[in-house]
Write an enzyme that holds these catalytic residues in place. Structure first.
Site, PDB file in Angstrom:
ATOM      1  CG  ASN A   1      60.268  67.148  62.263  1.00 32.87           C
ATOM      2  OD1 ASN A   1      61.348  66.934  61.799  1.00 32.87           O
ATOM      3  ND2 ASN A   1      59.642  68.527  62.074  1.00 32.87           N
TER       4      ASN A   1
ATOM      5  CG  HIS B   1      57.327  69.794  58.645  1.00 31.64           C
ATOM      6  ND1 HIS B   1      56.822  71.053  58.851  1.00 31.64           N
ATOM      7  CD2 HIS B   1      58.756  69.934  58.816  1.00 31.64           C
ATOM      8  CE1 HIS B   1      57.635  71.978  58.842  1.00 31.64           C
ATOM      9  NE2 HIS B   1      58.974  71.327  58.526  1.00 31.64           N
TER      10      HIS B   1
ATOM     11  CD  GLU C   1      52.121  68.523  60.893  1.00 28.64           C
ATOM     12  OE1 GLU C   1      51.521  69.439  61.993  1.00 28.64           O
ATOM     13  OE2 GLU C   1      53.009  68.668  60.711  1.00 28.64           O
TER      14      GLU C   1
ATOM     15  CB  SER D   1      49.647  75.104  65.748  1.00 32.57           C
ATOM     16  OG  SER D   1      48.821  75.767  64.559  1.00 32.57           O
TER      17      SER D   1
ATOM     18  CB  CYS E   1      54.369  74.741  59.371  1.00 36.83           C
ATOM     19  SG  CYS E   1      54.708  73.495  58.332  1.00 36.83           S
TER      20      CYS E   1
ATOM     21  CB  CYS F   1      51.710  70.461  57.820  1.00 34.70           C
ATOM     22  SG  CYS F   1      53.543  70.018  58.007  1.00 34.70           S
TER      23      CYS F   1
ATOM     24  CG  ASP G   1      61.002  71.967  61.742  1.00 40.94           C
ATOM     25  OD1 ASP G   1      61.236  71.122  60.774  1.00 40.94           O
ATOM     26  OD2 ASP G   1      59.947  71.744  62.357  1.00 40.94           O
TER      27      ASP G   1
END
Length: 166
Positions: free
Chosen positions: A54, A65, A67, A92, A94, A97, A157
């Site tokens: 991130n 982010h 990912e 996990s 979002c 992502c 975020d």
């Protein structure tokens, strides 16, 4: 992508521990840079083809982010390549992502933890993505500590309003 019976847990492989630690290193790198501690690696055929963390704070970015930074750093890949990948992420995913993962038809995602934040795992499962949630204690503590110390930044975020004025 194949359909997954969500009642049968998918077990991690021997390689998952190694590659997950690489994603965790990315999260720790982001934290050391003053950012949000979320990291990811994209693995194809036993090789890391992308890694990221991130960088919303560091680059004043709205979309970096862990990912998405990982996908960006993997560069352009063929659909055939993506179909053989596993995404390792410390948290996990979002909605953003999750969408990127689905767009590129990544068939498998290994998640470090979902106690501090539950992303859109339901949609991933509905679309046939194999999910493994490790509930890695070190990752849970790192995220929990970060969120407690930085609630405004964390809410920003994940797209939530905070009590602080913007």
């Amino acid at each position: 992508m194949k359909t997954v019976d969500t009642h049968i847990p998918v077990a991690p492989t021997k390689e998952d521990s190694f590659f997950y630690q690489e994603a965790l290193k990315e999260a720790e790198k982001g934290l050391a840079e003053g950012g949000i501690p979320i990291g990811a690696v994209l693995v194809c055929d036993g090789n890391i083809i992308g890694r990221g963390h991130n960088k919303r704070v560091q680059e004043n970015s709205v979309i970096k982010h862990g990912e998405t930074d990982c996908f960006e750093n993997a560069g352009r890949q063929s659909a055939n390549t993506y179909s053989r990948c596993t995404l390792y992420t410390t948290l996990s995913p979002c909605d953003m992502c999750t969408g990127t993962t689905l767009l590129y038809k990544i068939p498998r995602v290994v998640i470090g933890e979902n106690q501090n934040f539950m992303g859109n795992e339901k949609l991933l499962k509905e679309r046939g993505v194999d999910l493994i949630v490790l509930q890695d204690e070190k990752t849970v503590r790192m995220m929990s500590t970060f969120i407690q110390k930085n609630p405004h930044l964390w809410n920003e975020d994940i797209g939530e309003q905070s009590n602080k004025g913007d």
